[in-house]
Design a protein around this motif. Structure first.
Motif, PDB file in Angstrom:
ATOM      1  N   ASP A  18       0.981  -1.142   0.093  1.00 57.28           N
ATOM      2  CA  ASP A  18      -0.187  -0.111  -0.073  1.00 57.28           C
ATOM      3  C   ASP A  18       0.941   1.277  -0.076  1.00 57.28           C
ATOM      4  O   ASP A  18       0.465   2.281  -0.589  1.00 57.28           O
ATOM      5  CB  ASP A  18      -0.915  -0.061   1.201  1.00 57.28           C
ATOM      6  CG  ASP A  18      -1.816  -1.274   1.011  1.00 57.28           C
ATOM      7  OD1 ASP A  18      -2.402  -1.234  -0.148  1.00 57.28           O
ATOM      8  OD2 ASP A  18      -2.405  -1.720   2.317  1.00 57.28           O
ATOM      9  N   ALA A  60      -8.472  -1.740   0.125  1.00 55.91           N
ATOM     10  CA  ALA A  60      -8.154  -3.060   0.054  1.00 55.91           C
ATOM     11  C   ALA A  60      -9.206  -4.151  -0.568  1.00 55.91           C
ATOM     12  O   ALA A  60      -9.012  -4.974  -1.410  1.00 55.91           O
ATOM     13  CB  ALA A  60      -8.092  -3.806   1.735  1.00 55.91           C
ATOM     14  N   GLN A  61     -10.576  -3.706  -0.354  1.00 58.83           N
ATOM     15  CA  GLN A  61     -11.610  -4.538  -0.764  1.00 58.83           C
ATOM     16  C   GLN A  61     -11.822  -4.440  -2.477  1.00 58.83           C
ATOM     17  O   GLN A  61     -11.978  -5.451  -3.226  1.00 58.83           O
ATOM     18  CB  GLN A  61     -12.915  -4.231  -0.141  1.00 58.83           C
ATOM     19  CG  GLN A  61     -13.176  -4.962   1.073  1.00 58.83           C
ATOM     20  CD  GLN A  61     -14.250  -4.531   1.852  1.00 58.83           C
ATOM     21  OE1 GLN A  61     -15.225  -3.517   1.254  1.00 58.83           O
ATOM     22  NE2 GLN A  61     -14.630  -4.767   2.889  1.00 58.83           N
ATOM     23  N   ARG A  63      -9.294  -3.212  -4.379  1.00 60.50           N
ATOM     24  CA  ARG A  63      -8.201  -4.112  -4.922  1.00 60.50           C
ATOM     25  C   ARG A  63      -8.452  -5.581  -5.016  1.00 60.50           C
ATOM     26  O   ARG A  63      -8.124  -6.165  -6.115  1.00 60.50           O
ATOM     27  CB  ARG A  63      -7.032  -3.827  -4.124  1.00 60.50           C
ATOM     28  CG  ARG A  63      -5.677  -4.274  -4.654  1.00 60.50           C
ATOM     29  CD  ARG A  63      -4.360  -3.792  -3.881  1.00 60.50           C
ATOM     30  NE  ARG A  63      -3.221  -4.582  -4.323  1.00 60.50           N
ATOM     31  CZ  ARG A  63      -2.030  -4.144  -3.797  1.00 60.50           C
ATOM     32  NH1 ARG A  63      -1.874  -3.526  -2.943  1.00 60.50           N
ATOM     33  NH2 ARG A  63      -1.121  -4.884  -4.649  1.00 60.50           N
ATOM     34  N   ALA A  64      -9.041  -6.097  -4.022  1.00 57.43           N
ATOM     35  CA  ALA A  64      -9.030  -7.684  -4.052  1.00 57.43           C
ATOM     36  C   ALA A  64     -10.037  -8.000  -5.212  1.00 57.43           C
ATOM     37  O   ALA A  64      -9.653  -8.893  -5.987  1.00 57.43           O
ATOM     38  CB  ALA A  64      -9.497  -8.008  -2.796  1.00 57.43           C
ATOM     39  N   ASP A 122      -1.328  -1.444   7.556  1.00 56.75           N
ATOM     40  CA  ASP A 122      -1.010  -2.791   7.277  1.00 56.75           C
ATOM     41  C   ASP A 122       0.172  -3.491   8.365  1.00 56.75           C
ATOM     42  O   ASP A 122       0.837  -2.733   8.496  1.00 56.75           O
ATOM     43  CB  ASP A 122      -0.362  -2.892   6.008  1.00 56.75           C
ATOM     44  CG  ASP A 122      -1.703  -2.731   4.786  1.00 56.75           C
ATOM     45  OD1 ASP A 122      -2.546  -2.918   4.846  1.00 56.75           O
ATOM     46  OD2 ASP A 122      -1.114  -1.897   3.826  1.00 56.75           O
ATOM     47  N   ARG A 233      -1.075 -12.233   1.253  1.00 57.09           N
ATOM     48  CA  ARG A 233      -1.720 -11.240   1.911  1.00 57.09           C
ATOM     49  C   ARG A 233      -3.109 -11.634   2.546  1.00 57.09           C
ATOM     50  O   ARG A 233      -3.910 -12.639   1.802  1.00 57.09           O
ATOM     51  CB  ARG A 233      -2.342 -10.108   0.669  1.00 57.09           C
ATOM     52  CG  ARG A 233      -2.998  -9.107   1.240  1.00 57.09           C
ATOM     53  CD  ARG A 233      -2.903  -7.956   0.276  1.00 57.09           C
ATOM     54  NE  ARG A 233      -3.740  -8.135  -1.035  1.00 57.09           N
ATOM     55  CZ  ARG A 233      -4.268  -7.057  -1.353  1.00 57.09           C
ATOM     56  NH1 ARG A 233      -4.187  -5.865  -1.110  1.00 57.09           N
ATOM     57  NH2 ARG A 233      -4.983  -7.326  -2.562  1.00 57.09           N
ATOM     58  N   THR A 235      -6.218 -10.175   3.577  1.00 62.74           N
ATOM     59  CA  THR A 235      -7.193  -8.952   3.581  1.00 62.74           C
ATOM     60  C   THR A 235      -7.897  -8.771   4.758  1.00 62.74           C
ATOM     61  O   THR A 235      -8.520  -9.619   5.163  1.00 62.74           O
ATOM     62  CB  THR A 235      -7.923  -9.020   2.139  1.00 62.74           C
ATOM     63  OG1 THR A 235      -7.253  -9.376   1.091  1.00 62.74           O
ATOM     64  CG2 THR A 235      -8.578  -7.861   2.082  1.00 62.74           C
ATOM     65  N   GLY A 236      -7.639  -7.518   5.213  1.00 64.30           N
ATOM     66  CA  GLY A 236      -8.419  -7.024   6.274  1.00 64.30           C
ATOM     67  C   GLY A 236      -8.087  -7.513   7.649  1.00 64.30           C
ATOM     68  O   GLY A 236      -8.793  -7.524   8.791  1.00 64.30           O
ATOM     69  N   ASP A 249      -4.294  -4.852   6.077  1.00 65.45           N
ATOM     70  CA  ASP A 249      -4.310  -6.007   5.527  1.00 65.45           C
ATOM     71  C   ASP A 249      -2.720  -6.348   6.335  1.00 65.45           C
ATOM     72  O   ASP A 249      -2.175  -5.909   6.831  1.00 65.45           O
ATOM     73  CB  ASP A 249      -3.834  -6.174   3.930  1.00 65.45           C
ATOM     74  CG  ASP A 249      -4.726  -5.688   3.167  1.00 65.45           C
ATOM     75  OD1 ASP A 249      -6.053  -5.752   3.685  1.00 65.45           O
ATOM     76  OD2 ASP A 249      -4.597  -5.324   1.989  1.00 65.45           O
ATOM     77  N   TYR A 251       0.327  -9.105   5.940  1.00 64.24           N
ATOM     78  CA  TYR A 251       1.375  -9.550   4.756  1.00 64.24           C
ATOM     79  C   TYR A 251       1.964 -10.601   5.700  1.00 64.24           C
ATOM     80  O   TYR A 251       2.769 -10.104   6.532  1.00 64.24           O
ATOM     81  CB  TYR A 251       2.273  -8.616   4.233  1.00 64.24           C
ATOM     82  CG  TYR A 251       1.575  -7.784   3.257  1.00 64.24           C
ATOM     83  CD1 TYR A 251       1.174  -8.082   2.026  1.00 64.24           C
ATOM     84  CD2 TYR A 251       0.703  -6.375   3.599  1.00 64.24           C
ATOM     85  CE1 TYR A 251       0.344  -7.545   1.263  1.00 64.24           C
ATOM     86  CE2 TYR A 251       0.136  -5.576   2.787  1.00 64.24           C
ATOM     87  CZ  TYR A 251      -0.241  -6.113   1.334  1.00 64.24           C
ATOM     88  OH  TYR A 251      -0.946  -5.392   0.751  1.00 64.24           O
TER      89      TYR A 251
END
Ligand SMILES: [Zn+2]
Ligand SMILES: [Zn+2]
Length: 380
Positions: A18, A60-61, A63-64, A122, A233, A235-236, A249, A251
């Motif tokens: 990010d 994030a959402q 992007r996913a 993140d 990753r 997510t969330g 997120d 990692y």
């Protein structure tokens, strides 16, 4: 017209963090910002394009969804750039404030309210795996210290039953104007620190932060074939956002530990197997370790030390697909040690026998000493 890839627009790799995405956007947006390129349609279009890409990749959402479905995954979600275009929704001022807050924030902007809703940070988790786990995949339990939304106040920071009040100093704008001589200077409101709201009755559990520290336990599936440097990753699963903002997120950064027998190079494995000089000379069958157990390797007579034997398909199946790698077995001839007098006698006898036809039995050695002889002759 087909749309250009968002990652390409921002010139970042698909696994960019990010921070990198933000940096890339900032750099490009500075360059193409309409204020810096007055009456330049091309720059304006470019600016819209990068803003749109950023709006998706920074979320994030979105992007996913984009990673999975491409433009189809994020177009027409409303509010953003996908459907309506430049200046369409409230989102724009949010990203703008987020990225430019510290550059354009002070002097020029003019009363734009800084949003206190922020995405959580993140997190990075360094995960050591042994080679077998990395090759076969595994499931790991991670204990991650993080900030999660406070359950008592539902993340608002205000004591249950109360709520945050609009800041009286700035009227909810988050910024105040100060007159200094000829200049009017805009500053972050000192009362609410730019939040626009003040909590008079803070929640006891999180002390008004809306988030509390907690050690989260996560089950993570590590896919087979991962290597050092790979990132997974989640997510969330990063820190909770503030004031209802989305979580960051997590990692998982993979590090594959050294193995006592195998060395890894991408999808190939290397190992060294010592052999006796008799086996090397006469040939024979070796017990060779692989990740799936022992296999027999036939070595031909007159095998020299350092020779590599390739066992196809005994390496690693890469996590991103493609053919399975090989196992390279390097044989090294071991000089015998702790010889009995009888063994030494036999070797001497063997040596005498060898001397009969010098050049035939050790062509390399013979050739080498011929070169050395010539070298010294040429010197004089
Ligand atoms: Zn709370
Ligand atoms: Zn204020």
């Amino acid at each position: 017209m087909s749309k250009q890839d968002y990652y390409e627009i921002l010139d970042v790799p698909r696994d960019a963090s990010d921070r990198d995405i933000k940096k890339a956007y900032r750099r490009l947006a500075m360059k193409y910002h309409p204020d810096r390129n007055p009456d330049n349609k091309e720059a304006e279009d470019k600016f819209k394009e990068i803003s749109e890409a950023y709006e998706v990749l920074a979320d994030a959402q979105k992007r996913a969804a984009y990673d999975q479905f491409g433009h189809a995954g994020v177009d027409g979600q409303g509010g953003g750039f996908g459907g309506g275009g430049f200046g369409g929704g409230g989102d724009f001022s949010d990203i703008f404030g987020d990225v430019f807050g510290d550059i354009f924030g002070g002097g020029g902007g003019g009363g734009r309210r800084r949003s206190s809703v922020q995405r959580g940070a993140d997190l990075r988790y360094n995960l050591d795996l042994n080679l077998e786990e990395a090759v076969r995949g595994c499931e790991k339990t991670l204990k991650v210290p993080t900030l999660v939304g406070c359950e008592v106040c539902d993340g608002t920071g205000a004591k249950p039953g109360t709520s945050a009040k609009t800041c009286g100093t700035c009227g909810g704008i988050g910024q105040v104007r100060m007159q200094q001589g000829f200049f009017s200077v805009q500053q972050t409101c000192p009362t609410c620190r730019g939040e626009g709201k003040v909590i008079s009755d803070p929640c006891n559990s999180c002390h008004g932060q809306g988030r509390v520290e907690e050690t989260k336990t996560l089950q993570v599936k590590i896919p087979a074939g991962v290597d050092t440097g790979d990132r997974i990753r989640l997510t969330g699963e990063g820190e909770a956002g503030t004031h209802g903002g989305p979580a960051g997120d997590l990692y998982v950064q993979v590090n594959v530990l050294q193995h006592p027998i195998f060395e890894r190079d991408g999808k190939h494995l290397y190992c060294e197997v010592p052999i006796s000089f008799v086996d090397a000379a006469l040939g024979g069958e070796l017990d060779v370790p692989t990740l799936d157990g022992r296999v027999k390797l036939k070595i031909p007579a007159e095998t020299q030390t350092g020779k590599l034997f390739r066992l196809r398909g005994k390496g690693i199946a890469p996590v991103r697909g493609g053919s399975t790698g090989d196992l390279m077995v390097k044989v090294t001839v071991e000089t015998p040690v702790s010889l009995s007098s009888r063994q030494k006698e036999l070797l001497k006898e063997f040596q005498d026998e060898m001397d009969e036809g010098k050049s035939k039995h050790s062509p390399k050695k013979h050739g080498f000493f011929d070169s050395v002889k010539k070298f010294f002759e040429d010197m004089t």
